[in-house]
Motif scaffolding. Structure first.
Motif: not given
Lengths: 312, 232
Positions: A65, A107-109, A118, A120, A151-152, A184, B47, B76, B96, B98, B166, B168-169
């Protein structure tokens, strides 16, 4: 004729395919690591991931997702009969991204980095990225999309000629261990390593090495191919598996790409393309037909040309 | 918890547990690190967007949330609004956890949440000092990209809050779920952590991996927290 409408059709289809169907070469690679894996927990994670690929394909829903940052790589033949111009291609791929985001759904990231606002639809300032390359003596256009988490699992370090191969191994281990903890970087991963170039090309080459080469395809330079093999074995001997559990499944394949660099330096970047390695390619032919595949075939001999002249 | 319907031993070492939600204290107490868990009932997502809104900006929890669900998913969804006003949920994947450590004590107190699901776990210290004392445990998603399997377990969207504010996510989604999983138990009520245990085992071999590799020419940013250190 290769029109912008055709580009948009292809862009939309590969967005769907990338999000839903795991590439066959990566699946084969995962199954090979599964055979080696002796640890129960690590083995359970890999089995569950394979179940997940099957569920995604059966249900036509995204395998993960987290859409990552969807982006494109476009390779244009010198003789491709384009209609609509280069900005037309960029517009078409933006539109394909927005439509696929709503329809799959993805998912709109993508958000503004400061205001977190954003649209969307995974489109915004400098998003999606489009990287361009060219190919002599052909009349097709290849469009590849990659959905990679952001991210990682990526790091960059300026090494020096004196650091040699040991320095690359040290940096590789540092990256795999630190991002492998708790999983991660969502390993087992295709690890891409960029060596050389300037800092930005070093990052770019490593990213492309991770995302735009098939599992099992070595670098044509035999000594580089040996190093790829050595680093892959080194990664799988860390003692870590998926999610950072005890195991032997870290690296499905290791791909290195190089670029000529400053005589005093040896910049290196490491990138991990995750358990949901999402990529899909469309070839648009001059007659308006489209072929789909999972191997981007991005690194052609022309891309790796050594000097002023080249043979294609 | 062999008396719970549907529990089974997956292999010699892995036990699978089906949990009805809201989870009762006895069922939570029976879970041990490394158990495989599937959930049925209601799960909500929250979140940083939701945490800030409620804990820092004076927002109010949706009425009835605490009675309906005691499971907070750091997630999300890939969801899309439909013409009839409903939502299509495609894939569901954790983010994540943490990063949300600083919110958890206050959030668990306010919502009486007993199960937190996410990616990668929290620190063992969080389990010992925040989770266990409040009767709460942590489940991790598997892999972590099991978006399709988890998507299958979502039977419907009961409600969604603050989607306009906020996005969708970050919105709070209330999912009705059935055999939602798999998840792996990371922490138990004694504050044990599967990730910590496994990390310790991996760490035993780490130094040896560097044997024989020569020292780097320069140190690098990031190898030290001392800002006065030179690179040379």
């Amino acid at each position: 004729m290769i029109s912008t409408e055709l580009i948009e059709t292809a862009g939309y289809e590969i967005m769907k395919k990338a999000a839903i169907d795991i590439p066959e070469d990566y699946l084969d690679g995962i199954k090979a690591t599964q055979k080696q894996e002796q640890n129960t927990l690590s083995g359970y994670v890999i089995k569950t991931m394979i179940d997940n690929y099957e569920a995604a394909t059966e249900d036509r829903r995204p395998m993960c997702a987290d859409t990552g940052l969807p982006r494109y790589y476009v390779k244009i033949g010198d003789n491709a009969p384009l209609r609509g111009g280069f900005t037309g291609i960029e517009r078409a791929l933006r539109s394909a991204t927005a439509r696929a985001t709503a329809d799959v759904p993805l998912r709109p990231n993508r958000v503004h980095p400061l205001w977190r606002t954003e649209h969307n639809n995974n489109v915004g300032i400098n998003a999606p990225e489009i990287e361009w390359s060219f190919e002599p003596d052909v009349d097709w256009v290849d469009v590849t999309t990659v959905h990679k988490g952001g991210l990682f699992g990526t790091d960059y370090r300026m090494l020096f000629p004196g650091d040699g191969i040991d320095g690359i191994k040290r940096f590789f281990l540092d990256t795999m261990i630190s991002f492998g903890k708790r999983g991660l970087c969502c390993q087992p991963a295709i690890v891409g390593i960029g060596i050389g170039g300037s800092k930005d090309t070093c990052m770019q080459l490593g990213k492309q090495a991770a995302c735009l080469r098939s599992v099992g395809e070595p670098n044509p330079d035999l000594k580089i191919a040996e190093l790829e093999q050595e680093l892959m074995e080194m990664g799988n001997n860390i003692g870590m598996g998926p999610m950072g559990f005890v195991g032997s499944s870290m690296v499905v394949d290791c791909h290195i790409e190089v670029g000529y660099t400053h005589t005093g330096g040896m910049p290196v970047s490491v990138h991990t393309f995750c358990l949901s390695s999402r990529r899909a390619t469309a070839r648009l032919h001059a007659d308006g037909s489209i072929e789909y595949r999972t191997d981007p075939k991005w690194f052609t001999p022309y891309m790796r040309r050594e000097t002023v002249e080249w043979t294609s | 918890m062999d008396e719970l319907k549907g529990d089974r031993q997956v292999s010699e070492e892995l036990k699978e547990v089906n949990l009805q939600l809201p989870a009762i204290p006895e069922a939570i107490a029976a879970l041990k690190p490394g158990n495989i868990v599937f959930l049925s009932g209601f799960v909500y997502t929250a979140r940083e967007g939701v945490y800030d809104r409620i804990l820092n900006d004076g927002g109010e929890l949706p009425a009835g949330l605490t009675e309906l669900s005691n499971v907070n998913f750091h997630c999300s969804p890939a969801a899309s609004p439909q013409e009839d006003g409903s939502y299509a949920v495609g894939g569901v994947t954790a983010t994540a956890s943490f990063r949300f450590s600083k919110y958890m004590a206050q959030w668990l107190d306010l919502t009486q949440t007993k199960i937190v699901i996410g990616k990668g776990g929290m620190s063992k210290l969080d389990y010992e000092t925040v989770f266990a004392p409040r009767g709460a445990i942590y489940l991790t998603t598997v892999g972590y990209g099991t978006g399709a399997l988890l998507g299958r377990g979502v039977k419907g969207v009961k409600d969604v809050h603050w989607i306009d504010e906020l996005g969708i996510a970050q919105a709070m989604w209330l999912f009705e779920v059935d055999k939602f999983g798999p998840f792996i138990v990371d922490s138990d009520l004694d504050g044990n952590s599967l990730f910590a245990q496994q990390g310790d085992l991996v760490n035993q071999n780490v130094e040896a991996l560097y044997d024989g590799l020569k020292k780097p020419t320069l140190h690098r940013y990031g190898e030290t927290d001392d800002r006065k250190d030179e690179l040379m």
